[in-house]
Scaffold this active site. Structure first.
Site, mmCIF file in Angstrom:
data_model
loop_
_atom_site.group_PDB
_atom_site.id
_atom_site.type_symbol
_atom_site.label_atom_id
_atom_site.label_comp_id
_atom_site.label_asym_id
_atom_site.label_seq_id
_atom_site.Cartn_x
_atom_site.Cartn_y
_atom_site.Cartn_z
ATOM 1 C CG HIS A 9 -1.759 -1.477 1.147
ATOM 2 N ND1 HIS A 9 -2.677 -1.702 0.461
ATOM 3 C CD2 HIS A 9 -1.517 -2.455 2.035
ATOM 4 C CE1 HIS A 9 -3.122 -2.793 0.802
ATOM 5 N NE2 HIS A 9 -2.304 -3.566 1.814
ATOM 6 C CD GLU A 23 -1.900 -3.592 5.111
ATOM 7 O OE1 GLU A 23 -3.131 -3.318 4.951
ATOM 8 O OE2 GLU A 23 -1.162 -4.441 4.819
ATOM 9 C CG HIS A 76 0.775 -6.595 2.534
ATOM 10 N ND1 HIS A 76 -0.236 -5.904 1.965
ATOM 11 C CD2 HIS A 76 1.403 -6.931 1.599
ATOM 12 C CE1 HIS A 76 0.038 -5.549 0.851
ATOM 13 N NE2 HIS A 76 1.174 -6.415 0.239
ATOM 14 C CD GLU A 140 -1.627 -10.391 4.572
ATOM 15 O OE1 GLU A 140 -1.529 -9.189 5.442
ATOM 16 O OE2 GLU A 140 -2.242 -9.912 3.609
HETATM 17 ZN ZN LIG Z 1 -2.104 -5.009 2.785
#
Ligand SMILES: [Zn+2]
Length: 219
Positions: A9, A23, A76, A140
């Site tokens: 992002h 995030e 992430h 993640e």
């Molecule tokens: Zn993400």
């Protein structure tokens, strides 16, 4: 050795938002720390972004592909509608053996060092895994939607970075650099057309092409 680090992002795309926390900022913090650790270990790094800016998914892949990085690591944070969901999971592209190996090393280290729930290594055709040509993983790290996980992400970003670095180092120690160099030499001589993973398998078709190229090249 050259590693692409991809902080997920950025800019117009905040990713997961929980309260005042975004995030994109957490990903960037972990990524910058990871870069620092790898540079300390004499491993070169290219970043898909190093500040809060909008970079689309294809641009991220282009940066890694153009620089011919050896690995691609996308960072992430997770989220779910139910706050009890928590833990770490790492993704690789389906059937990518080298990607799966790296994913497993990184997953093990994060779970070990941060004591997060082990949700395992998973396979998914995420854009950045699909469109990068080198072994690629998407980590993640933990769930921003889980209060305990969010605390970890906010208070120990450097431990997440350290865990990813240690996982990568353990994988690299298992790689025979002489073989990597040999493969590169064959590629430069035009005998093979890609930079293959030393542990990947050769088909009879590829083997035949290589032999023909050698025979015809020696005439
Ligand atoms: Zn993400």
């Amino acid at each position: 050795m050259l590693i692409a680090i991809d902080p997920g992002h950025g800019g117009k795309d905040p990713g997961v938002v929980v309260g005042n926390y975004k995030e994109k900022d957490i990903n960037l913090g972990i990524a910058l720390k990871l870069r620092e650790i790898l540079l300390d270990k004499n491993i070169s790094v290219v970043m898909t972004r190093n500040k809060d800016e909008t970079v689309d998914l294809q641009q991220r892949c282009n940066i890694a592909n153009k620089n011919k990085t050896d690995y691609f690591i996308s960072i992430h944070c997770n989220s779910f509608t139910v706050p009890s969901a928590n833990g770490t999971e790492t993704y690789a592209y389906p059937r990518s053996l080298a990607g799966r190996n790296l994913a497993q090393y990184v997953q093990n280290e994060i779970v070990e060092m941060l004591k997060t729930t082990n949700r395992g290594v998973k396979y998914e055709s995420f854009y950045v895994l699909k469109r990068t040509v080198m072994p690629a993983i998407l980590v993640e790290t933990a769930f921003m939607s889980n209060p305990q996980n969010l605390d970890l992400l906010l208070q120990k970003p450097e431990v997440f970075a350290e865990a990813i670095a240690v996982g990568l180092m353990k994988l690299l120690q298992g790689t025979d650099y002489k073989q990597v160099d040999d493969i590169e030499k064959l590629q430069m001589k035009g005998i093979i057309n890609k930079h293959y993973d030393p542990k990947s398998f050769v088909t009879w078709g590829e083997f035949a092409s290589v032999i023909i190229k050698i025979l015809e090249g020696t005439k």
